[in-house]
Design an enzyme around this catalytic site. Structure first.
Site, PDB file in Angstrom:
ATOM      1  N   HIS A  39     -19.269  22.774  -3.086  1.00 13.87           N
ATOM      2  CA  HIS A  39     -18.713  22.188  -4.313  1.00 13.87           C
ATOM      3  C   HIS A  39     -17.660  21.133  -3.984  1.00 13.87           C
ATOM      4  O   HIS A  39     -17.615  20.072  -4.595  1.00 13.87           O
ATOM      5  CB  HIS A  39     -18.101  23.275  -5.206  1.00 13.87           C
ATOM      6  CG  HIS A  39     -19.077  23.873  -6.163  1.00 13.87           C
ATOM      7  ND1 HIS A  39     -20.086  24.713  -5.770  1.00 13.87           N
ATOM      8  CD2 HIS A  39     -19.204  23.736  -7.501  1.00 13.87           C
ATOM      9  CE1 HIS A  39     -20.788  25.074  -6.823  1.00 13.87           C
ATOM     10  NE2 HIS A  39     -20.271  24.490  -7.893  1.00 13.87           N
ATOM     11  N   LYS A 104     -20.928  35.615 -10.678  1.00 14.35           N
ATOM     12  CA  LYS A 104     -20.443  36.886 -11.215  1.00 14.35           C
ATOM     13  C   LYS A 104     -18.940  36.753 -11.439  1.00 14.35           C
ATOM     14  O   LYS A 104     -18.261  35.997 -10.752  1.00 14.35           O
ATOM     15  CB  LYS A 104     -20.759  38.048 -10.276  1.00 14.35           C
ATOM     16  CG  LYS A 104     -20.037  38.004  -8.954  1.00 14.35           C
ATOM     17  CD  LYS A 104     -20.366  39.224  -8.102  1.00 14.35           C
ATOM     18  CE  LYS A 104     -19.600  39.161  -6.790  1.00 14.35           C
ATOM     19  NZ  LYS A 104     -19.925  40.283  -5.901  1.00 14.35           N
TER      20      LYS A 104
END
Length: 186
Positions: A39, A104
């Site tokens: 990222h 999650k």
């Protein structure tokens, strides 16, 4: 799964608008993988005016670092990683057209606001079910940042990848909904 919604990637605004927090989905199509360092590299590329390794428009990114494939398999265990580690980068990718994230755990309020603004949803995959999730992955190809090993960016073809909508584009959060229901039931 009861009330399962089948969705196909890439996603568009109309498909995303139909999803609500708590919906159980089955995803078929292509998704991409990226974790923390990937990222950062994606956002660094944007900051430098460089192209991304894939067209972000309508795409879903799965936060996963899969284990190596056993003989005869396309991938090893492929469970979700904790999503808040990508919070600092998420809005930049939404600005480039990303429509879904899979991981999650909870997201930062700023990310939830960005999801409303850019029409992007957050799905949770089931933690602890990495080997089961791997069965829905039919093909895998590293497309960028191979030096990151398991954290490299991968293009995955998935079929009936099970997930739950945690945050929708209306600001609903399944974790908050669940807590409220628990308090009423007590």
């Amino acid at each position: 799964m009861a009330n399962e919604i089948k969705i196909t990637t890439p996603l568009d605004d109309a498909a995303v608008a139909k999803l609500k927090a708590g919906d159980q989905v089955s995803i078929t199509g292509v998704i991409y993988t990226a974790r923390d360092t990937a990222h950062k590299r994606l956002v660094d590329a944007l900051d430098a005016g460089q192209p991304l390794p894939f067209d972000m428009n309508g795409q879903v990114i799965y936060y996963v670092g899969p284990s190596p494939a056993k003989p005869g398999k396309v991938i090893g265990s492929a469970g979700p990683t904790t999503s808040y580690r990508m919070d600092a980068y998420a809005e930049r990718l939404m600005e480039k057209g990303m429509k879904g994230m899979i991981g999650k755990g909870m997201r930062d309020k700023k990310v939830i606001e960005a999801m409303k603004k850019h029409k992007c949803v957050y799905f949770a995959a089931i933690g602890g079910a990495a080997a089961l999730i791997a069965r829905s992955i039919k093909a895998v190809e590293v497309i960028a940042y191979e030096d990151l090993g398991p954290e490299a960016v991968r293009r995955m073809e998935v079929e009936d990848f099970k997930a739950v909508v945690i945050n929708d584009i209306y600001g609903n959060d399944l974790y908050d909904i669940g807590k409220a229901q628990y308090r009423v039931a007590k």
